[in-house]
Motif scaffolding. Structure first.
Motif, mmCIF file in Angstrom:
data_model
loop_
_atom_site.group_PDB
_atom_site.id
_atom_site.type_symbol
_atom_site.label_atom_id
_atom_site.label_comp_id
_atom_site.label_asym_id
_atom_site.label_seq_id
_atom_site.Cartn_x
_atom_site.Cartn_y
_atom_site.Cartn_z
ATOM 1 N N THR A 1 39.072 -15.615 41.966
ATOM 2 C CA THR A 1 37.916 -15.245 41.164
ATOM 3 C C THR A 1 36.742 -15.128 42.120
ATOM 4 O O THR A 1 36.358 -16.101 42.769
ATOM 5 C CB THR A 1 37.617 -16.303 40.087
ATOM 6 N N VAL B 1 39.656 -11.473 39.722
ATOM 7 C CA VAL B 1 38.645 -11.378 38.672
ATOM 8 C C VAL B 1 37.281 -11.306 39.353
ATOM 9 O O VAL B 1 36.922 -12.191 40.130
ATOM 10 C CB VAL B 1 38.701 -12.582 37.715
ATOM 11 N N GLU C 1 33.252 -11.380 39.141
ATOM 12 C CA GLU C 1 32.142 -11.852 38.315
ATOM 13 C C GLU C 1 30.832 -11.596 39.053
ATOM 14 O O GLU C 1 30.580 -12.199 40.099
ATOM 15 C CB GLU C 1 32.294 -13.346 38.004
ATOM 16 N N GLY D 1 46.317 -5.341 38.397
ATOM 17 C CA GLY D 1 46.078 -6.585 37.677
ATOM 18 C C GLY D 1 44.677 -7.157 37.849
ATOM 19 O O GLY D 1 44.378 -8.227 37.305
ATOM 20 N N ALA D 2 43.810 -6.454 38.564
ATOM 21 C CA ALA D 2 42.446 -6.947 38.773
ATOM 22 C C ALA D 2 41.583 -6.685 37.540
ATOM 23 O O ALA D 2 41.815 -5.738 36.789
ATOM 24 C CB ALA D 2 41.824 -6.275 39.995
ATOM 25 N N ASP D 3 40.574 -7.536 37.336
ATOM 26 C CA ASP D 3 39.597 -7.349 36.266
ATOM 27 C C ASP D 3 38.273 -6.957 36.911
ATOM 28 O O ASP D 3 37.581 -7.790 37.504
ATOM 29 C CB ASP D 3 39.443 -8.636 35.460
ATOM 30 N N ARG E 1 35.626 -5.583 35.396
ATOM 31 C CA ARG E 1 34.520 -5.429 34.455
ATOM 32 C C ARG E 1 33.243 -6.119 34.935
ATOM 33 O O ARG E 1 32.155 -5.748 34.527
ATOM 34 C CB ARG E 1 34.933 -5.958 33.077
ATOM 35 N N ALA F 1 44.329 -1.786 36.915
ATOM 36 C CA ALA F 1 43.217 -2.726 36.798
ATOM 37 C C ALA F 1 42.535 -2.555 35.443
ATOM 38 O O ALA F 1 42.715 -1.546 34.752
ATOM 39 C CB ALA F 1 42.212 -2.503 37.922
ATOM 40 N N THR F 2 41.731 -3.530 35.064
ATOM 41 C CA THR F 2 40.971 -3.477 33.824
ATOM 42 C C THR F 2 39.522 -3.132 34.140
ATOM 43 O O THR F 2 38.892 -3.783 34.981
ATOM 44 C CB THR F 2 41.013 -4.830 33.093
ATOM 45 N N ILE F 3 39.004 -2.082 33.467
ATOM 46 C CA ILE F 3 37.601 -1.708 33.627
ATOM 47 C C ILE F 3 36.975 -1.583 32.240
ATOM 48 O O ILE F 3 37.678 -1.506 31.233
ATOM 49 C CB ILE F 3 37.421 -0.393 34.417
ATOM 50 N N SER F 4 35.645 -1.561 32.197
ATOM 51 C CA SER F 4 34.947 -1.440 30.921
ATOM 52 C C SER F 4 34.824 0.032 30.518
ATOM 53 O O SER F 4 35.058 0.942 31.323
ATOM 54 C CB SER F 4 33.553 -2.059 31.035
#
Length: 228
Positions: free
Chosen positions: A149, A169, A171, A187-189, A191, A209-212
């Motif tokens: 993270t 992740v 932040e 698999g990365a976040d 956002r 990956a996860t994006i907004s």
């Protein structure tokens, strides 16, 4: 019977002075000492504590600094090339434009540091922790951040070729205008990071990956498409 550890305060030290201390074979604490442009290459300084010391253009080439602590130190253009920094701690330090190329920084920690323009290329970097740290314009090719993270990291304009961000992740981070050639983000976040200015060829690295929605719109705008 406990041995009292050596503490040196507010001194200007040269290589010979540090070598005499190092030859005792015990960790030393330096507080408020000046070591600008001092060559400490190849010295054994494991467990030493450097508190509010000055290291402008100092050389730690191939020095052994396992478990060493750097607290509120300033060392622009310092050279840690090939140094052993396993489990070292950097807290509140300014080592902008310093060289860590080829250094072993496994399990090292960098908190609230300024590492603008630092060169970590080819560093051995297992489980390194960066937190609230400026890494803008830094060179971090082949660096492994996987499954961490990352908090408050500014990697604007950084060279991140072949970096491993799998499962990371983010932040309050920035990857704006970073070079991401062959970086991995499965698999990365993402956002919690600024991905503005990402090149189209690099955007493909975000597969998995996860994006907004806002980030997706920003990426699509690079293609001339608009999300409504």
């Amino acid at each position: 019977m406990t041995t009292e550890l050596t503490t040196i305060t507010d001194q200007i030290l040269d290589r010979n002075a540090v070598l005499l201390l190092a030859n005792k074979g015990e960790p030393v604490t330096l507080i408020g000492c000046e070591l600008d442009e001092v060559d400490l290459s190849d010295m054994i300084l494991n467990g030493w504590v450097f508190d509010q010391c000055l290291f402008r253009k100092a050389k730690f080439v191939s020095a052994r600094l396992e478990g060493a602590q750097f607290i509120s130190c300033k060392g622009p253009h310092a050279d840690f090339t090939s140094a052993d920094l396993v489990e070292s701690r950097f807290t509140g330090c300014d080592f902008n434009n310093s060289r860590f190329r080829g250094a072993t920084v496994s399990q090292a920690q960098f908190r609230r540091c300024k590492l603008t323009g630092a060169n970590f290329n080819d560093a051995k970097a297992l489980d390194v922790m960066f937190e609230e740290t400026r890494l803008n314009d830094a060179k971090l090719r082949n660096f492994a951040f996987n499954k961490q993270t990352l908090k408050s990291l500014d990697m604007t304009n950084s060279e991140l070729q072949r970096c491993d961000f799998r499962g990371v992740v983010f932040e309050d981070c920035s990857l704006r205008d970073a070079i991401l050639t062959d970086a991995r983000f499965e698999g990365a976040d993402l956002r919690g990071t600024d991905i503005g200015g990402v090149r189209l060829e690099d955007a493909r690295r975000f597969k998995g990956a996860t994006i907004s929605r806002a980030q997706a719109a920003e990426l699509l705008s690079e293609l001339g498409l608009h999300v409504r």
